[in-house]
Motif scaffolding. Structure first.
Motif, short mmCIF file in Angstrom:
data_model
loop_
_atom_site.label_atom_id
_atom_site.label_comp_id
_atom_site.label_asym_id
_atom_site.label_seq_id
_atom_site.Cartn_x
_atom_site.Cartn_y
_atom_site.Cartn_z
N ASP A 191 0.85 -1.19 0.00
CA ASP A 191 0.00 0.00 0.00
C ASP A 191 0.90 1.25 0.00
N LEU A 192 1.29 1.67 -1.21
CA LEU A 192 2.22 2.80 -1.30
C LEU A 192 1.56 4.13 -0.97
N ASN A 193 0.21 4.20 -1.16
CA ASN A 193 -0.46 5.44 -0.73
C ASN A 193 -0.16 5.69 0.74
N SER A 194 -0.33 4.63 1.54
CA SER A 194 -0.14 4.79 2.99
C SER A 194 1.32 5.05 3.34
N LEU A 195 2.23 4.55 2.53
CA LEU A 195 3.65 4.80 2.81
C LEU A 195 3.97 6.29 2.62
N TYR A 196 3.44 6.86 1.54
CA TYR A 196 3.77 8.26 1.25
C TYR A 196 2.94 9.23 2.10
N VAL A 197 1.70 8.84 2.46
CA VAL A 197 0.93 9.72 3.35
C VAL A 197 1.63 9.71 4.71
N GLY A 198 1.93 10.89 5.21
CA GLY A 198 2.62 10.98 6.51
C GLY A 198 4.13 10.87 6.40
N SER A 199 4.68 10.83 5.17
CA SER A 199 6.14 10.66 5.05
C SER A 199 6.89 12.00 5.14
N GLU A 200 6.17 13.09 5.27
CA GLU A 200 6.75 14.41 5.61
C GLU A 200 7.87 14.84 4.65
N GLY A 201 7.73 14.50 3.40
CA GLY A 201 8.72 14.94 2.41
C GLY A 201 10.04 14.19 2.50
N THR A 202 10.09 13.11 3.26
CA THR A 202 11.37 12.40 3.46
C THR A 202 11.58 11.28 2.44
N LEU A 203 10.54 10.97 1.63
CA LEU A 203 10.67 9.86 0.67
C LEU A 203 10.46 10.31 -0.78
N GLY A 204 10.07 11.56 -0.96
CA GLY A 204 9.82 12.04 -2.32
C GLY A 204 8.90 13.25 -2.28
N CYS A 205 8.63 13.79 -3.47
CA CYS A 205 7.75 14.97 -3.58
C CYS A 205 6.42 14.54 -4.17
N ILE A 206 5.34 14.89 -3.53
CA ILE A 206 4.00 14.59 -4.07
C ILE A 206 3.69 15.68 -5.10
N THR A 207 3.40 15.25 -6.33
CA THR A 207 3.18 16.25 -7.39
C THR A 207 1.74 16.25 -7.90
N GLU A 208 0.95 15.26 -7.49
CA GLU A 208 -0.49 15.25 -7.83
C GLU A 208 -1.19 14.32 -6.84
N LEU A 209 -2.45 14.66 -6.52
CA LEU A 209 -3.21 13.81 -5.59
C LEU A 209 -4.60 13.57 -6.14
N THR A 210 -5.07 12.32 -6.06
CA THR A 210 -6.48 12.03 -6.36
C THR A 210 -7.15 11.66 -5.04
N LEU A 211 -8.17 12.43 -4.70
CA LEU A 211 -8.75 12.39 -3.36
C LEU A 211 -10.25 12.12 -3.40
N LYS A 212 -10.73 11.50 -2.34
CA LYS A 212 -12.15 11.21 -2.21
C LYS A 212 -12.89 12.49 -1.78
N VAL A 213 -14.07 12.71 -2.36
CA VAL A 213 -14.89 13.86 -1.93
C VAL A 213 -16.31 13.37 -1.62
N TYR A 214 -17.11 14.21 -0.98
CA TYR A 214 -18.44 13.81 -0.50
C TYR A 214 -19.49 14.81 -0.96
N GLY A 215 -20.73 14.36 -1.01
CA GLY A 215 -21.83 15.27 -1.29
C GLY A 215 -22.05 16.20 -0.09
N ILE A 216 -22.32 17.46 -0.37
CA ILE A 216 -22.60 18.39 0.74
C ILE A 216 -23.87 17.90 1.45
#
Ligand SMILES: Cc1cc2nc3c(=O)[nH]c(=O)nc-3n(C[C@H](O)[C@H](O)[C@H](O)COP(=O)(O)OP(=O)(O)OC[C@H]3O[C@@H](n4cnc5c(N)ncnc54)[C@H](O)[C@@H]3O)c2cc1C
Length: 462
Positions: A191-216
């Motif tokens: 689960d590489l998403n979980s590896l990079y989430v919370g990695s505080e810039g120590t493993l690479g640079c995040i250059t794009e994110l696809t995120l879940k959204v909800y109905g208002i």
């Protein structure tokens, strides 16, 4: 300027426009600090990429010249995360600020990392959608993913890691990879998403994110509930959660912090331990949840419950909550804010806050407790004179005591602010041998140790 610096600048100017590379002292100073009490330190150069390919090219230059890289979102982190203690190149993502695609039928959005949460919500509103995670500051989505941020609504919708479907990451050698996909779920590989989430810039640079959204939500109702003691307020929260009320927000603000809110936000909230609550749902569901919650808080000696039905009053309530840190700063000129957060299992929350409160009362400077208590997460805000070694030592000792208390009860040294440089000293106590696994991951993915060096994972021999 040294020969190495000349060469580095030349290389960066070869791949970026002149206005994307800066050694201007004011810009360097802006990138020398975060929002915390930690001592600052300037980078050598700040760059402002606009595309992933530019980030990749910058990282390749850094790799070839063995120069540290510090990814920078808004700089609102609180544990020295973005401070370039080893100098190098700060990559400021503020120009990578496009909402790339809204896939409304999939409840997904793709953004560049410099998009802030308020900009994203403004865009999503056009589609009847919203993004849930709301740290107090108007942080960037890249910074929020890199710190696994959470906020007032995490009790219902989860934290950053729950929202990430895919990240585009520039690895320390300049490759561009994707860590996930658009599917609702996946069992495919680590689960590489979980590896990079919370990695505080120590493993690479995040250059794009696809995120879940909800109905208002169809209906929203907020409430302010005050209690004679902080214990009553916390026990009410535990009862609300144990009763299974699907509460959307439940925030504790102690008496000292309500005083700061009133002064800063010109409100006249009752100066007692208070819960700020919010409910999301359809009309009948909401009525039921509100009535049930009213019964529970009455059982815990609630002194006053006030409902905020209209949007303006609700907005004022949450603005007052989000401005709390600034209220403390404004109310204590000449002092710096130390905000620390710990998180414990819900059953330990009342004890943890009681312990924190007792320790605060022994301090001789302004301090308060607030928290996303629905997650078992509380923050202590301490206004310290950083020039006074005695105060600094007392604040550090307080921090250590609440971390020790949380860790002894199965909690964590930080529920959401992250490790940065400030909390590295607690990682061995929290993770034991698992810290070695984290060190091995860092060594494997960033063998030269150039990505945000000496943050989260301590550099050997430092
Ligand atoms: C008043 C106030 C209230 C706050 N309340 C909360 C709260 O309720 N909940 C909470 O979770 N936090 C809170 N915070 C802390 C802070 O806002 C969060 O940590 C936020 O997620 C940081 O985002 P940023 O854009 O400012 O990131 P920055 O501070 O710029 O960076 C944070 C970390 O992420 C890394 N980073 C940034 N961008 C990238 C990228 N594109 N790729 C890889 N790494 C990157 C940096 O190197 C650094 O290690 C608060 C801070 C303040 C000042």
């Amino acid at each position: 300027m040294s020969v190495k610096m000349d060469h580095l600048l030349e290389e960066l100017q070869r791949i970026l426009r002149p206005d994307q590379v800066s050694t201007n002292p004011t810009i360097l100073e802006h990138h020398s600090k975060d929002e915390s009490y930690h001592t600052g330190s300037s980078p050598d150069i700040v760059v402002f990429p606009e595309e992933s390919e530019e980030v990749s090219a910058i990282v390749k230059v850094a790799d070839a010249t063995e120069t540290p890289i510090i990814p920078f979102g808004l700089g609102s982190s609180l544990e020295g995360h973005v401070i370039p203690y080893e100098r190098g190149i700060t990559i400021d993502f503020s120009e990578m600020n496009k909402v790339v695609e809204v896939r409304e039928k999939d409840f997904l959005v793709t953004v560049q990392p410099g998009v802030t949460r308020s900009k994203l919500n403004k865009e999503l509103k056009k589609y009847g959608l919203f993004f849930t995670v709301d740290p107090g500051a108007d942080a960037t989505l890249g910074g929020m993913a890199a710190t696994n941020a959470s906020g007032t609504t995490s009790v219902k919708y989860g934290v950053m890691t729950d929202q990430v479907h895919d990240l585009e990451v520039v690895t320390p050698n300049g490759d561009i990879i994707h860590t996930g996909n658009l599917a609702q779920k996946s069992s495919s590989g680590y689960d590489l998403n979980s590896l990079y989430v919370g990695s505080e810039g120590t493993l690479g640079c995040i250059t794009e994110l696809t995120l879940k959204v909800y109905g208002i939500p169809e209906h929203i109702m907020a409430a302010r509930v005050s209690f004679p003691t902080i214990d009553d307020a916390v026990e009410a929260v535990v009862s609300i959660l144990q009763a299974g009320v699907p509460i959307a927000r439940v925030e504790l603000v102690d008496e000292a912090s309500i005083r700061q809110v009133n002064r800063f936000s010109e409100t006249d909230y009752k100066e007692k331990a208070t819960l700020f609550l919010e409910f999301h749902g359809n009309e009948p569901g909401l009525k039921h949840d509100v009535a049930f919650t009213e019964e529970i808080v009455q059982d815990h000696q609630c002194e006053e419950i006030l409902f905020e039905k209209d949007t303006a009053a609700r907005t004022k309530l949450w603005e007052a909550r989000h401005n709390l840190a600034y209220a403390y700063i404004h109310g204590n000129p000449g002092r710096k804010l130390m905000v620390t957060d710990v998180c414990v299992p819900i059953s330990e929350l009342a004890g943890a806050i009681r312990h924190g409160r007792e320790k605060i009362e022994a301090l001789d400077f302004e301090a308060g407790i607030v928290g996303h208590v629905g997650d078992g997460n509380y923050h202590a805000l301490l206004m310290i004179d950083t020039e006074n070694p005695d105060e600094l030592q007392k604040a550090e000792q307080f921090n250590k005591e609440i971390v020790d208390y949380a860790l002894a009860r199965g909690g964590t040294c930080t529920g959401e602010h992250g490790v940065g440089s400030g909390k590295m000293k607690y990682l061995e106590q929290e993770h034991g041998q698992a810290l070695q696994v984290m060190e091995s991951i860092k060594a494997a993915l960033d063998p030269k140790g150039l990505m945000n060096p000496n943050k989260l994972i301590a550099k050997k021999g430092v």
